[in-house]
Design a protein around this motif. Structure first.
Motif, PDB file in Angstrom:
ATOM      1  N   THR A 172       8.326  -1.733   7.147  1.00 21.95           N
ATOM      2  CA  THR A 172       7.718  -0.620   7.875  1.00 21.95           C
ATOM      3  C   THR A 172       6.395  -0.220   7.234  1.00 21.95           C
ATOM      4  N   LEU A 176       2.634  -0.356   8.922  1.00 21.35           N
ATOM      5  CA  LEU A 176       1.744   0.801   9.011  1.00 21.35           C
ATOM      6  C   LEU A 176       0.382   0.488   8.401  1.00 21.35           C
ATOM      7  N   ILE A 331       9.115   8.058   9.654  1.00 16.74           N
ATOM      8  CA  ILE A 331       7.685   7.946   9.378  1.00 16.74           C
ATOM      9  C   ILE A 331       7.028   9.317   9.537  1.00 16.74           C
TER      10      ILE A 331
ATOM     11  N   ASN B 289       4.217  -6.296  20.044  1.00 18.07           N
ATOM     12  CA  ASN B 289       2.912  -5.886  19.517  1.00 18.07           C
ATOM     13  C   ASN B 289       1.962  -5.410  20.610  1.00 18.07           C
ATOM     14  N   PHE B 293       2.739   2.539  18.564  1.00 23.85           N
ATOM     15  CA  PHE B 293       3.703   3.577  18.197  1.00 23.85           C
ATOM     16  C   PHE B 293       4.344   4.160  19.448  1.00 23.85           C
ATOM     17  N   THR B 333       7.773   2.496  15.017  1.00 20.92           N
ATOM     18  CA  THR B 333       6.981   1.276  15.126  1.00 20.92           C
ATOM     19  C   THR B 333       7.954   0.139  15.404  1.00 20.92           C
ATOM     20  N   LYS B 334       7.383  -1.010  15.536  1.00 24.66           N
ATOM     21  CA  LYS B 334       8.185  -2.220  15.673  1.00 24.66           C
ATOM     22  C   LYS B 334       9.230  -2.339  14.567  1.00 24.66           C
TER      23      LYS B 334
END
Lengths: 351, 351
Positions: A172, A176, A331, B289, B293, B333-334
């Motif tokens: 992660t 980022l 996050i 992708n 977010f 996120t992914k």
DNA sequence: TTGTACGCGTTATCAT
DNA sequence: ATGATAACGCGTACAA
């Protein structure tokens, strides 16, 4: 479905049914068969209210972990308190012991103390020590369930582990940073300690995710800072001299404060930073635009879930299905980090 | 401290103490004073186990919201079920009604139905309609507590609102995009609907946060897509023609799927995208992708907390302190989005 | 107005 | 080995 109903169906008394269900002795084979036969068809679940009321026994769970001044401790505590509120109606209380000097000796001492006190279950952040391992195994053998959280020791008879997926955390962090830096740049990893398994896993995840990036990012170095502010500051200065500062920095452990201060005094382009945990320091650095993200590991759940599982086991004989429960990877940016202390579950208070 | 203890201290009977505590009539001033005096010193809290066991009454709460196929509904449901497990030991159950055709008429009908059924409290995603407002006020007047979640109507007698801070969500989105795009670029906002208050607030937060950026980002336009996939696709094509695609896109509502597909077929530099909610579509786009977010609003808590508060009020007379409870703003996120369905609170089951 | 007695489902104890 | 019974704290219905 009550014990009375079952007793009636089986043609025995409530007492006998109780004995069968709780695996107590002094039951004839004949009675045992009769009751079991009824139990198979009739789905019986204990009435917890009645159970709590009937048994005047009081039980307690112990939570043992290291005390650090950060918000982590506070959140774990809140989680434990929230759990306590949902179970105290059933005669369960929770003893939380945060240790300042977190040594194996001290921890062992506590485990033995609680064992003597007749603890009903233990949630612990175990220190990797042969004596601790032995003690955990012994406790399990004696019928005292132990759950590890935050940090695990795999080769023990702990019921399960509840905590972060360090590998995924590392991935992660890399994801980022990937978004923040430009292509073909290089990143620096400042690791708390190579000795710590969890930091190693974070680095592994970070590294592997970096390799999957199409931005062609290079890992300039992995340097240990021993969670120290001064060391991280020194490391930054060192690594900014040579070909210029890295485009991104991943801090796997402590020392954000020192790193942040050093970055503040940097001239020119400042590196992007991703670190871990929600502490007063990291939150401040987020707000000052010094670090971009910090990754939380849901300390509330780490304090809450072990007690919930221990309770369900103790009172409902509900056995734990998984060996590992990963808490969420949270996050935080400058914008959403302020929320954390805000909603700590307005007290379940189911009791 | 039990009712019996208090009765003994006050020199009255348990019955009288019960009457005083529950504000029932048929108590002399003299007895009332005596009991109150004792109650001041002795902190009494009802033994919920006994309360549940003694009263054979069963109560139920109703949860009313729109059914959409996304993960949102499932998570709210899980939250509601988790809450039910913690309260069902005390004779409380939860009726969840998700409506496909979410019209004011249908909602009104449901409210009246549950009212007749003797509902103990209602959690609802209210439709902005005069009749609904009137009904909520009427329910409150009749002693049926109502809590709104996810979407609020401020000028009603609902006890409180539990949901996202839309403004802060917008700021969070802007902060995320700021990190992704380069300086002096421009961003596009695709808004679900200007008519929706929550989308407007998101846009406001996004816009204001953008203004605080040092990257000199420009808001190229705010376009409505009515949460539609085809519209968002068309919008993208339209806005990519002129001076080239925007560097970033903020999608405040639905239509991620359409936007994502359109972006996939774009040549050259692709825009960065931030959107909302964790749905199968957004998760897939994250993994591909295509979007960077997605911002979650903790639907589990939105299903869980209203019931918890209703329960605490009903059974412990614990009044709600705040008018608005903001749920956490979760950034996915992914890398960390896969965690979501994983740990839905292993069943409190405190019951 | 006030006090008392019964019942909820379970546990624990005591006769049998 | 088994069954009966008191007790847990509260709500409620009823008697005084």
């Amino acid at each position: 479905m009550t014990l009375k109903d079952i007793a009636r169906c089986a043609g025995v008394s409530r007492g006998t049914v109780d004995r069968v269900i709780h695996h107590r002795p002094h039951v004839s084979n004949q009675a045992l068969c009769k009751v079991r036969r009824v139990l198979e068809h009739a789905e019986w679940t204990p009435n917890l209210a009645a159970k709590a009321l009937g048994s005047q026994n009081v039980y307690f769970f112990a939570v043992i972990f290291a005390h650090n001044s950060g918000a982590f401790t506070a959140d774990v505590l809140r989680g434990a308190r929230d759990a306590e509120k949902t179970i105290k109606a059933f005669g369960f209380s929770v003893q939380v012991e945060t240790i300042i000097a977190y040594t194996a000796e001290k921890q062992l001492e506590l485990l033995e103390f609680y064992e003597k006190q007749g603890v009903a279950g233990i949630a612990i952040v175990p220190i990797l020590d042969a004596r601790i391992i032995a003690k955990i195994n012994e406790l399990d053998a004696q019928g005292v369930p132990v759950i590890t959280f935050n940090s695990d020791i795999e080769n023990t008879r702990r019921l399960c582990f509840i905590g972060a997926d360090n590998y995924k955390e590392g991935r992660t962090a890399a994801g980022l940073l990937e978004g923040l830096v430009s292509a073909n740049s290089d990143v620096l990893v400042i690791a708390g300690s190579h000795a710590l398994y969890c930091h190693e896993k974070r680095i592994k995840g970070f590294f592997e995710r970096l390799g999957e990036s199409k931005k062609n990012l290079r890992l300039r170095a992995v340097i240990e800072n021993h969670d120290s502010d001064t060391e991280s500051s020194a490391i930054l200065h060192e690594y900014c001299k040579k070909p210029g500062p890295p485009a991104g920095i991943y801090l796997t452990g402590g020392g954000a404060q020192g790193l942040g201060e050093a970055v503040k005094h940097l001239c020119g382009e400042k590196p992007h930073i991703v670190c871990h945990d929600v502490t007063p320091e990291t939150v401040r650095l987020l707000c000052e635009n010094v670090i971009d993200f910090t990754i939380g590991q849901n300390p509330h759940d780490q304090g809450f879930l072990p007690l919930q599982l221990l309770f369900n086991l103790a009172v409902k004989d509900e056995h734990i299905q998984k060996e590992i429960f990963y808490t969420s990877i949270d996050i935080y940016t400058k914008e959403n980090c302020g929320d954390i202390p805000q909603i700590s579950m307005p007290e379940v208070d189911a009791l």
